[in-house]
Design an enzyme around this catalytic site. Structure first.
Site, mmCIF file in Angstrom:
data_model
loop_
_atom_site.group_PDB
_atom_site.id
_atom_site.type_symbol
_atom_site.label_atom_id
_atom_site.label_comp_id
_atom_site.label_asym_id
_atom_site.label_seq_id
_atom_site.Cartn_x
_atom_site.Cartn_y
_atom_site.Cartn_z
ATOM 1 N N VAL A 24 0.881 -1.167 0.000
ATOM 2 C CA VAL A 24 0.000 0.000 0.000
ATOM 3 C C VAL A 24 0.912 1.209 0.000
ATOM 4 O O VAL A 24 2.009 1.174 0.554
ATOM 5 C CB VAL A 24 -0.978 0.068 1.208
ATOM 6 C CG1 VAL A 24 -1.990 -1.044 1.146
ATOM 7 C CG2 VAL A 24 -0.253 0.067 2.522
ATOM 8 N N SER A 25 0.448 2.275 -0.640
ATOM 9 C CA SER A 25 1.308 3.451 -0.708
ATOM 10 C C SER A 25 0.898 4.540 0.276
ATOM 11 O O SER A 25 1.693 5.404 0.582
ATOM 12 C CB SER A 25 1.320 4.014 -2.127
ATOM 13 O OG SER A 25 0.028 4.360 -2.532
ATOM 14 N N THR A 26 -0.335 4.488 0.764
ATOM 15 C CA THR A 26 -0.803 5.550 1.657
ATOM 16 C C THR A 26 -1.585 4.989 2.832
ATOM 17 O O THR A 26 -2.135 3.892 2.767
ATOM 18 C CB THR A 26 -1.724 6.538 0.917
ATOM 19 O OG1 THR A 26 -2.911 5.848 0.525
ATOM 20 C CG2 THR A 26 -1.040 7.143 -0.294
#
Length: 83
Positions: A24-26
């Site tokens: 996941v990036s955020t």
């Protein structure tokens, strides 16, 4: 070609081996159902249900998908190159 590999593995009672890659990036993605734990559970359950042996789960938390400069992705790709 791959079909023959799976048929041969089945005849020998061997499970196909898989690597899992998740990220996941955020924090927002994690809040709305894309958490690392949820992804890992879903991927692992799918693999087991379909007769795969999970060798390792690679996790990049907080890395963008815009480029391939993700440590765990690079480690996984290096492992795959050996095969």
């Amino acid at each position: 070609m791959y079909t023959n590999v799976f048929v041969d593995m089945h005849k020998q009672n061997l499970k196909p081996k898989v690597l899992i890659y998740i990220r996941v990036s955020t924090d927002e993605q994690a809040q709305f159902g894309y958490s690392i734990d949820m992804q890992k559970d879903q991927c692992t359950n799918f693999a087991v249900k379909n007769g795969f042996e999970v060798l390792k789960c690679y996790v990049d938390d907080g890395y963008t998908a815009r480029n391939m400069k993700r440590p765990q992705l690079q480690e996984m790709l290096a492992v795959l190159k050996k095969y």
